[in-house]
Design a protein around this motif. Structure first.
Motif, PDB file in Angstrom:
ATOM      1  N   ALA A  11       0.829  -1.205   0.000  1.00 49.02           N
ATOM      2  CA  ALA A  11       0.000   0.000   0.000  1.00 49.02           C
ATOM      3  C   ALA A  11       0.860   1.250   0.000  1.00 49.02           C
ATOM      4  N   GLY A  12       1.976   1.212   0.729  1.00 44.95           N
ATOM      5  CA  GLY A  12       2.877   2.349   0.751  1.00 44.95           C
ATOM      6  C   GLY A  12       3.575   2.569  -0.579  1.00 44.95           C
ATOM      7  N   LEU A  13       3.938   1.471  -1.260  1.00 49.56           N
ATOM      8  CA  LEU A  13       4.621   1.585  -2.548  1.00 49.56           C
ATOM      9  C   LEU A  13       3.700   2.092  -3.647  1.00 49.56           C
ATOM     10  N   THR A  14       2.482   1.594  -3.669  1.00 50.12           N
ATOM     11  CA  THR A  14       1.568   1.915  -4.763  1.00 50.12           C
ATOM     12  C   THR A  14       0.694   3.124  -4.479  1.00 50.12           C
ATOM     13  N   GLY A  15       0.551   3.483  -3.197  1.00 50.12           N
ATOM     14  CA  GLY A  15      -0.337   4.578  -2.844  1.00 50.12           C
ATOM     15  C   GLY A  15      -1.809   4.219  -2.980  1.00 50.12           C
ATOM     16  N   THR A  16      -2.096   2.928  -3.132  1.00 48.42           N
ATOM     17  CA  THR A  16      -3.471   2.449  -3.306  1.00 48.42           C
ATOM     18  C   THR A  16      -3.696   1.261  -2.389  1.00 48.42           C
ATOM     19  N   PRO A  17      -4.783   1.244  -1.642  1.00 53.10           N
ATOM     20  CA  PRO A  17      -5.044   0.093  -0.772  1.00 53.10           C
ATOM     21  C   PRO A  17      -5.311  -1.161  -1.596  1.00 53.10           C
ATOM     22  N   PRO A  18      -4.837  -2.315  -1.166  1.00 55.08           N
ATOM     23  CA  PRO A  18      -5.051  -3.558  -1.917  1.00 55.08           C
ATOM     24  C   PRO A  18      -6.499  -4.025  -1.827  1.00 55.08           C
ATOM     25  N   VAL A  19      -6.857  -4.877  -2.772  1.00 51.19           N
ATOM     26  CA  VAL A  19      -8.201  -5.447  -2.833  1.00 51.19           C
ATOM     27  C   VAL A  19      -8.076  -6.959  -2.744  1.00 51.19           C
ATOM     28  N   LEU A  20      -8.917  -7.581  -1.923  1.00 51.48           N
ATOM     29  CA  LEU A  20      -8.927  -9.035  -1.799  1.00 51.48           C
ATOM     30  C   LEU A  20     -10.054  -9.597  -2.654  1.00 51.48           C
ATOM     31  N   LEU A  21      -9.676 -10.402  -3.650  1.00 48.27           N
ATOM     32  CA  LEU A  21     -10.645 -11.106  -4.494  1.00 48.27           C
ATOM     33  C   LEU A  21     -10.559 -12.582  -4.160  1.00 48.27           C
ATOM     34  N   THR A  22     -11.647 -13.165  -3.678  1.00 54.33           N
ATOM     35  CA  THR A  22     -11.596 -14.546  -3.219  1.00 54.33           C
ATOM     36  C   THR A  22     -12.916 -15.252  -3.466  1.00 54.33           C
ATOM     37  N   GLY A  45     -16.818 -14.702  -2.401  1.00 55.42           N
ATOM     38  CA  GLY A  45     -17.755 -15.529  -3.139  1.00 55.42           C
ATOM     39  C   GLY A  45     -17.641 -15.376  -4.638  1.00 55.42           C
ATOM     40  N   LEU A  46     -16.444 -15.087  -5.134  1.00 57.18           N
ATOM     41  CA  LEU A  46     -16.268 -14.806  -6.560  1.00 57.18           C
ATOM     42  C   LEU A  46     -15.883 -16.063  -7.332  1.00 57.18           C
ATOM     43  N   LEU A  47     -16.474 -16.226  -8.494  1.00 52.05           N
ATOM     44  CA  LEU A  47     -16.042 -17.233  -9.443  1.00 52.05           C
ATOM     45  C   LEU A  47     -14.898 -16.650 -10.274  1.00 52.05           C
ATOM     46  N   PRO A  48     -14.161 -17.492 -11.007  1.00 53.14           N
ATOM     47  CA  PRO A  48     -13.048 -16.957 -11.813  1.00 53.14           C
ATOM     48  C   PRO A  48     -13.455 -15.807 -12.730  1.00 53.14           C
ATOM     49  N   GLU A  49     -14.643 -15.920 -13.348  1.00 48.87           N
ATOM     50  CA  GLU A  49     -15.074 -14.832 -14.240  1.00 48.87           C
ATOM     51  C   GLU A  49     -15.411 -13.563 -13.464  1.00 48.87           C
ATOM     52  N   ASN A  81      -8.182 -20.989  -9.959  1.00 52.62           N
ATOM     53  CA  ASN A  81      -9.219 -19.967 -10.107  1.00 52.62           C
ATOM     54  C   ASN A  81      -8.643 -18.562 -10.271  1.00 52.62           C
ATOM     55  N   ASP A  82      -7.353 -18.389  -9.945  1.00 52.72           N
ATOM     56  CA  ASP A  82      -6.718 -17.082 -10.086  1.00 52.72           C
ATOM     57  C   ASP A  82      -6.171 -16.846 -11.487  1.00 52.72           C
ATOM     58  N   ALA A  83      -6.032 -17.918 -12.274  1.00 48.36           N
ATOM     59  CA  ALA A  83      -5.375 -17.808 -13.575  1.00 48.36           C
ATOM     60  C   ALA A  83      -6.057 -16.803 -14.509  1.00 48.36           C
ATOM     61  N   PRO A  84      -7.391 -16.814 -14.652  1.00 45.87           N
ATOM     62  CA  PRO A  84      -8.003 -15.815 -15.543  1.00 45.87           C
ATOM     63  C   PRO A  84      -7.737 -14.379 -15.102  1.00 45.87           C
ATOM     64  N   ALA A  85      -7.759 -14.123 -13.787  1.00 43.04           N
ATOM     65  CA  ALA A  85      -7.483 -12.776 -13.297  1.00 43.04           C
ATOM     66  C   ALA A  85      -6.026 -12.407 -13.526  1.00 43.04           C
ATOM     67  N   LEU A  86      -5.121 -13.369 -13.374  1.00 38.27           N
ATOM     68  CA  LEU A  86      -3.702 -13.117 -13.640  1.00 38.27           C
ATOM     69  C   LEU A  86      -3.499 -12.712 -15.097  1.00 38.27           C
ATOM     70  N   ARG A 128       5.992 -21.756  -5.145  1.00 45.41           N
ATOM     71  CA  ARG A 128       6.135 -23.018  -4.433  1.00 45.41           C
ATOM     72  C   ARG A 128       4.816 -23.774  -4.334  1.00 45.41           C
ATOM     73  N   ALA A 129       3.736 -23.070  -4.006  1.00 46.97           N
ATOM     74  CA  ALA A 129       2.441 -23.715  -3.830  1.00 46.97           C
ATOM     75  C   ALA A 129       1.490 -23.430  -4.985  1.00 46.97           C
ATOM     76  N   GLY A 130       1.963 -22.755  -6.006  1.00 47.91           N
ATOM     77  CA  GLY A 130       1.091 -22.354  -7.088  1.00 47.91           C
ATOM     78  C   GLY A 130       0.721 -23.495  -8.016  1.00 47.91           C
ATOM     79  N   SER A 131      -0.462 -23.408  -8.585  1.00 51.16           N
ATOM     80  CA  SER A 131      -0.897 -24.404  -9.557  1.00 51.16           C
ATOM     81  C   SER A 131      -0.151 -24.197 -10.875  1.00 51.16           C
ATOM     82  N   ASP A 132      -0.099 -25.255 -11.671  1.00 50.65           N
ATOM     83  CA  ASP A 132       0.606 -25.165 -12.952  1.00 50.65           C
ATOM     84  C   ASP A 132      -0.028 -24.110 -13.852  1.00 50.65           C
ATOM     85  N   LEU A 133      -1.357 -24.033 -13.834  1.00 46.15           N
ATOM     86  CA  LEU A 133      -2.040 -23.066 -14.691  1.00 46.15           C
ATOM     87  C   LEU A 133      -1.707 -21.632 -14.288  1.00 46.15           C
TER      88      LEU A 133
END
Length: 203
Positions: A34-45, A67-71, A95-100, A111-116
């Motif tokens: 937050a200090g680096l970007t000057g913008t508060p982070p958002v949690l998408l889950t 309660g978010l789906l990948p789309e 489920n994070d791959a489309p957002a990435l 280390r714990a990330g999925s292949d996709l």
């Protein structure tokens, strides 16, 4: 917590309450970002709202979208981009791959990330350490400044040599030395990124 019903032979046998355990460095990494970007982070889950709110409160995140789906995550990322933000998405799940892919930059935890997620992200953090995320952001900004400085330095040297040759008498050995010397200066300036101080990790 997230409730999970256990069935035995088709009959409910019990209910498990599952909750995420926040990493010790998560809150500090969030503050650093937050200090680096000057913008508060958002949690998408995709977690339920109560579990997501509990995790977000511990991490110091106020904007929680649960309660978010990948789309839905992709839609949230695009909405942030349309509002004028440069969006960095950090994730490790399928489920994070489309957002990435939809973000300006995607950062996967290796280390714990999925292949996709690893294949979709623009960059991968091999160490499973959230404190590395703000360090990567800071390092990328420093790299961009160095690239800009190197381009300006190289262009200036070439412009001086060309002007000298057009309006004066530039000896060939001096022209070669000036051209190659600018290349060496650019390379030495770029090597500054290899210093330990460039990998700034205060959180």
């Amino acid at each position: 917590m997230t409730a999970v019903v256990v069935r035995v032979d088709g009959r409910p046998a019990g209910v498990l309450g599952l909750s995420d355990r926040l990493r010790p460095e998560a809150a500090r990494a969030t503050r650093r970002l937050a200090g680096l970007t000057g913008t508060p982070p958002v949690l998408l889950t995709g977690d339920n709202p109560r579990a997501a709110a509990r995790t977000a409160a511990q991490a110091g995140i106020a904007d929680v979208r649960a309660g978010l789906l990948p789309e839905d995550k992709v839609a949230a990322v695009r909405a942030l981009e349309e509002s004028g933000h440069k969006v960095l998405v950090v994730g490790d799940g399928v489920n994070d791959a489309p957002a990435l892919a939809a973000a300006h930059a995607g950062l996967a935890m290796g280390r714990a990330g999925s292949d996709l997620a690893l294949e979709t992200a623009d960059a991968v953090i091999v160490r499973d350490d959230l404190a590395t995320v703000p360090a990567v952001v800071a390092l990328s900004r420093r790299a961009r400044r160095l690239v800009t400085a190197n381009l300006a330095l190289a262009a200036s040297c070439i412009a001086i040599l060309v002007a000298w040759d057009l309006f004066g008498d530039l000896p060939l050995p001096l022209g070669v030395a000036g051209h190659e010397g600018s290349t060496i200066l650019v390379a030495l300036n770029g090597l500054r990124l290899l210093r330990a101080s460039a990998w700034d990790r205060p959180v």
